[in-house]
Design a protein around this motif. Structure first.
Motif, PDB file in Angstrom:
ATOM      1  N   TYR A 102       0.817  -1.214   0.000  1.00 49.03           N
ATOM      2  CA  TYR A 102       0.000   0.000   0.000  1.00 49.03           C
ATOM      3  C   TYR A 102       0.848   1.260   0.000  1.00 49.03           C
ATOM      4  CZ  TYR A 102      -5.081   0.460   0.272  1.00 49.03           C
ATOM      5  OH  TYR A 102      -6.404   0.609  -0.041  1.00 49.03           O
ATOM      6  N   LEU A 103       2.074   1.149   0.500  1.00 50.50           N
ATOM      7  CA  LEU A 103       2.948   2.323   0.530  1.00 50.50           C
ATOM      8  C   LEU A 103       3.338   2.790  -0.866  1.00 50.50           C
ATOM      9  CD1 LEU A 103       5.282   1.433   3.538  1.00 50.50           C
ATOM     10  CD2 LEU A 103       3.382   3.054   3.495  1.00 50.50           C
ATOM     11  N   PHE A 104       3.146   1.951  -1.889  1.00 54.83           N
ATOM     12  CA  PHE A 104       3.413   2.381  -3.263  1.00 54.83           C
ATOM     13  C   PHE A 104       2.466   3.496  -3.681  1.00 54.83           C
ATOM     14  CE2 PHE A 104       5.360  -1.883  -3.548  1.00 54.83           C
ATOM     15  CZ  PHE A 104       6.602  -1.522  -4.059  1.00 54.83           C
ATOM     16  N   ALA A 105       1.339   3.642  -2.984  1.00 55.77           N
ATOM     17  CA  ALA A 105       0.393   4.706  -3.328  1.00 55.77           C
ATOM     18  C   ALA A 105       0.989   6.088  -3.085  1.00 55.77           C
ATOM     19  CB  ALA A 105      -0.890   4.545  -2.507  1.00 55.77           C
ATOM     20  N   ILE A 106       1.947   6.189  -2.156  1.00 57.09           N
ATOM     21  CA  ILE A 106       2.501   7.501  -1.816  1.00 57.09           C
ATOM     22  C   ILE A 106       3.382   8.051  -2.932  1.00 57.09           C
ATOM     23  CG2 ILE A 106       3.935   8.743  -0.152  1.00 57.09           C
ATOM     24  CD1 ILE A 106       2.910   6.804   1.982  1.00 57.09           C
ATOM     25  N   PRO A 107       4.423   7.326  -3.390  1.00 57.05           N
ATOM     26  CA  PRO A 107       5.195   7.881  -4.519  1.00 57.05           C
ATOM     27  C   PRO A 107       4.375   7.985  -5.794  1.00 57.05           C
ATOM     28  CG  PRO A 107       5.907   5.639  -3.998  1.00 57.05           C
ATOM     29  CD  PRO A 107       5.010   6.065  -2.896  1.00 57.05           C
ATOM     30  N   ILE A 140      -6.387  -8.047  -4.693  1.00 58.69           N
ATOM     31  CA  ILE A 140      -7.226  -7.125  -3.919  1.00 58.69           C
ATOM     32  C   ILE A 140      -6.447  -5.860  -3.581  1.00 58.69           C
ATOM     33  CG2 ILE A 140      -8.568  -6.843  -1.806  1.00 58.69           C
ATOM     34  CD1 ILE A 140      -8.978  -9.861  -1.768  1.00 58.69           C
ATOM     35  N   ILE A 141      -5.166  -5.999  -3.283  1.00 56.57           N
ATOM     36  CA  ILE A 141      -4.351  -4.823  -2.956  1.00 56.57           C
ATOM     37  C   ILE A 141      -4.260  -3.886  -4.150  1.00 56.57           C
ATOM     38  CG2 ILE A 141      -2.023  -4.050  -2.367  1.00 56.57           C
ATOM     39  CD1 ILE A 141      -1.742  -6.600  -0.685  1.00 56.57           C
ATOM     40  N   VAL A 142      -4.100  -4.440  -5.362  1.00 54.58           N
ATOM     41  CA  VAL A 142      -4.060  -3.598  -6.560  1.00 54.58           C
ATOM     42  C   VAL A 142      -5.360  -2.815  -6.699  1.00 54.58           C
ATOM     43  CG1 VAL A 142      -3.993  -3.655  -9.085  1.00 54.58           C
ATOM     44  CG2 VAL A 142      -2.386  -5.036  -7.774  1.00 54.58           C
ATOM     45  N   ALA A 143      -6.483  -3.469  -6.410  1.00 56.63           N
ATOM     46  CA  ALA A 143      -7.770  -2.768  -6.448  1.00 56.63           C
ATOM     47  C   ALA A 143      -7.801  -1.640  -5.425  1.00 56.63           C
ATOM     48  CB  ALA A 143      -8.904  -3.757  -6.187  1.00 56.63           C
ATOM     49  N   GLY A 144      -7.254  -1.875  -4.222  1.00 57.42           N
ATOM     50  CA  GLY A 144      -7.239  -0.843  -3.195  1.00 57.42           C
ATOM     51  C   GLY A 144      -6.283   0.291  -3.499  1.00 57.42           C
ATOM     52  N   LEU A 145      -5.218   0.009  -4.252  1.00 61.71           N
ATOM     53  CA  LEU A 145      -4.246   1.049  -4.590  1.00 61.71           C
ATOM     54  C   LEU A 145      -4.833   2.101  -5.519  1.00 61.71           C
ATOM     55  CD1 LEU A 145      -0.938  -0.975  -5.108  1.00 61.71           C
ATOM     56  CD2 LEU A 145      -1.337   0.829  -3.428  1.00 61.71           C
ATOM     57  N   TRP A 146      -5.828   1.728  -6.287  1.00 61.12           N
ATOM     58  CA  TRP A 146      -6.422   2.674  -7.237  1.00 61.12           C
ATOM     59  C   TRP A 146      -6.991   3.904  -6.525  1.00 61.12           C
ATOM     60  CZ3 TRP A 146     -11.749   2.325  -9.899  1.00 61.12           C
ATOM     61  CH2 TRP A 146     -11.795   3.201 -10.990  1.00 61.12           C
ATOM     62  N   ALA A 166      -0.132  11.506   4.324  1.00 61.46           N
ATOM     63  CA  ALA A 166      -0.275  10.393   3.382  1.00 61.46           C
ATOM     64  C   ALA A 166       0.191   9.083   4.014  1.00 61.46           C
ATOM     65  CB  ALA A 166       0.524  10.685   2.114  1.00 61.46           C
ATOM     66  N   PHE A 167       1.297   9.098   4.747  1.00 62.70           N
ATOM     67  CA  PHE A 167       1.789   7.894   5.416  1.00 62.70           C
ATOM     68  C   PHE A 167       0.786   7.392   6.448  1.00 62.70           C
ATOM     69  CE2 PHE A 167       6.187   8.344   3.871  1.00 62.70           C
ATOM     70  CZ  PHE A 167       6.518   7.005   3.742  1.00 62.70           C
ATOM     71  N   VAL A 168       0.296   8.293   7.287  1.00 63.70           N
ATOM     72  CA  VAL A 168      -0.625   7.883   8.352  1.00 63.70           C
ATOM     73  C   VAL A 168      -1.906   7.308   7.768  1.00 63.70           C
ATOM     74  CG1 VAL A 168      -2.042   8.715  10.256  1.00 63.70           C
ATOM     75  CG2 VAL A 168       0.320   9.486  10.040  1.00 63.70           C
ATOM     76  N   VAL A 169      -2.489   8.008   6.803  1.00 55.96           N
ATOM     77  CA  VAL A 169      -3.754   7.558   6.218  1.00 55.96           C
ATOM     78  C   VAL A 169      -3.566   6.255   5.461  1.00 55.96           C
ATOM     79  CG1 VAL A 169      -5.529   8.145   4.528  1.00 55.96           C
ATOM     80  CG2 VAL A 169      -4.702   9.883   6.109  1.00 55.96           C
ATOM     81  N   THR A 170      -2.446   6.118   4.762  1.00 56.53           N
ATOM     82  CA  THR A 170      -2.195   4.900   3.994  1.00 56.53           C
ATOM     83  C   THR A 170      -1.990   3.701   4.912  1.00 56.53           C
ATOM     84  OG1 THR A 170      -1.213   6.177   2.190  1.00 56.53           O
ATOM     85  CG2 THR A 170      -0.711   3.835   2.262  1.00 56.53           C
ATOM     86  N   ILE A 171      -1.249   3.885   5.987  1.00 58.33           N
ATOM     87  CA  ILE A 171      -1.022   2.790   6.934  1.00 58.33           C
ATOM     88  C   ILE A 171      -2.335   2.378   7.604  1.00 58.33           C
ATOM     89  CG2 ILE A 171       0.039   2.238   9.159  1.00 58.33           C
ATOM     90  CD1 ILE A 171       2.499   3.799   8.197  1.00 58.33           C
ATOM     91  N   ILE A 172      -3.123   3.357   8.022  1.00 57.71           N
ATOM     92  CA  ILE A 172      -4.415   3.025   8.625  1.00 57.71           C
ATOM     93  C   ILE A 172      -5.303   2.302   7.620  1.00 57.71           C
ATOM     94  CG2 ILE A 172      -6.535   4.010   9.570  1.00 57.71           C
ATOM     95  CD1 ILE A 172      -4.847   6.184  10.846  1.00 57.71           C
TER      96      ILE A 172
END
Length: 311
Positions: A97-102, A176-182, A233-239
Motif C-alpha cells: 500500500y505504501l506504493f500509493a505515496i510515490p 485485492i491490494i491492486v484494487a485498493g491502490l487505485w 499520506a503515510f498515516v492515512v495509507t497505513i491506517i
C-alpha cells in the motif's frame, strides 16, 4: 485642598472584586470551543477502545452474561493459524500500500503542470477517490473474472493463459491490494496537489539560480516542503492498509480457503459471523490490530515532533 479636576470618589464606593470567569475568560474560551470535540472523542474513540480491551478478557456471545476468562483469548490467538494468515496478509497490505505515496506524488507533479487538457486529466485521476470502495471491489471483480474479465483478454492477446486471480490463493491478496491502490493513490495525489500549492516559489527560483533542476530540484527543494502532506499520506495509507475490510468482503469474502483474510475481516468473522458470535475473541483481535496501528502512528508522530523541535 482637593484638585478641582480630579473625579470625586464616594466613601460608599468600594472596589468591586472581579469574578473567576472575568479573570480567566481569555484562557477558558478556547476550551469551551474544544469541549464538544473532546466529549465526542472521549465517547466515540477512547471509551470504545477501553471497552475492547476490557471485553478481550471475557467470553461473551453478545446476548448472555459475559464470563471472565483472563488471557485465554490471547493464548488462543497464539495457536490460531487463521490469525497468522490474517497477520501475514496485513503485512503484505502494509508494504504494498505504501506504493500509493510515490505514485500519488508523481501524478500530482504531472497534474501541477500547465498542459492542454489538464482539467480532464485531473477529473480522471480524481474519479477513483469519490466512488465507493464497494464499487471499486465490483469493478475489479469483473476485471479479474477468468471467463469475461478484461485482464484475461489482455493476457490472451499476448499468449498467456487465463488466470483466476481471486480464486488462486497465491494471487488473491495481491489482486485485492491492486484494487485498493487505485483509490488510495488518488487520495495521496490530492494531498500532494494541495501541498504543491504551498511550495515557496522563491526557493524554487533560488534553486534554479544554483543550477538545480529535474530530480535534484525535486529531492532537495520540493519534497522537503511537502513533509506535512507526506506525513498525512503515510498515516492515512497505513491506517487504510491495516483496516482493509470492505474490498475483501465484496471481492472474496475471505476466500479462497481463508487466504485473503486480514485482521479486521477475521475479527468480523469470529465476532459477528459463522464462528458463533465470539465477541471476546474478536475483541482480542481488535486489540492486536489497534496496537499495531498505534506503533506506526506513534513513530510518525515522534518523527514529526523531532523534526519540528530541530528547527
Amino acid at each position: 485642598m482637593a484638585d478641582a479636576g480630579a473625579p470625586a470618589v464616594s466613601q460608599h464606593n468600594k472596589p468591586v472584586k472581579n469574578s473567576w470567569w472575568h479573570n480567566n475568560q481569555q484562557s477558558m474560551t478556547p476550551w469551551l470551543f474544544l469541549a464538544p470535540g473532546i466529549l465526542f472523542f472521549l465517547f466515540y474513540v477512547i471509551f470504545p477502545i477501553y471497552q475492547s480491551f476490557s471485553l478481550s478478557f471475557y467470553s461473551w456471545d453478545g446476548l448472555g452474561e459475559a464470563e471472565y476468562v483472563g488471557a485465554y483469548n490471547y493464548e488462543e490467538l497464539y495457536w490460531d493459524d487463521a490469525f497468522y494468515t490474517s497477520l501475514r496478509n496485513n503485512l503484505i497490505w502494509l508494504v504494498m500500500y505504501l506504493f500509493a505515496i510515490p505514485a500519488g506524488l508523481f501524478i500530482a507533479l504531472f497534474l501541477n503542470q500547465t498542459v492542454t487538457g489538464i482539467r480532464l486529466y485531473k477529473s480522471l485521476f480524481f474519479f477513483p477517490f469519490v466512488i465507493s470502495q464497494v464499487v471499486v471491489g465490483l469493478v475489479f471483480t469483473w476485471f479479474y473474472d477468468p471467463t469475461f474479465g478484461l485482464l484475461n483478454y489482455i493476457l490472451g492477446g499476448v499468449g498467456i493463459p487465463p488466470i483466476n486471480v481471486l480464486g488462486d490463493e497465491n494471487f488473491v491478496t495481491y489482486g485485492i491490494i491492486v484494487a485498493g491502490l487505485w483509490p488510495q493513490t488518488a487520495y495521496c495525489m490530492i494531498l500532494y496537489l494541495t501541498g504543491l500549492n504551498a511550495v515557496d516559489p522563491e526557493q524554487i527560483e533560488a534553486g534554479r539560480l544554483d543550477g538545480a533542476k529535474g530530480l535534484r530540484m525535486l529531492w532537495h527543494i520540493i519534497i522537503p516542503q511537502l513533509r506535512p502532506a507526506t506525513f498525512i499520506a503515510f498515516v492515512v495509507t497505513i491506517i487504510g492498509a491495516l483496516r482493509s475490510f470492505d474490498l475483501i468482503s465484496v471481492m472474496t469474502n475471505g476466500g479462497p480457503y481463508g487466504e485473503s483474510r486480514v485482521l479486521s475481516f477475521y475479527m468480523f468473522e469470529v465476532a459477528l459471523s459463522e464462528y458463533g458470535f465470539r465477541m471476546g475473541y474478536g475483541a482480542s483481535i481488535a486489540v492486536v490490530l489497534f496496537l499495531i496501528m498505534l506503533v506506526f502512528i506513534a513513530y510518525f508522530l515522534w518523527s514529526m515532533y523531532q523534526e519540528e523541535k530541530a528547527r
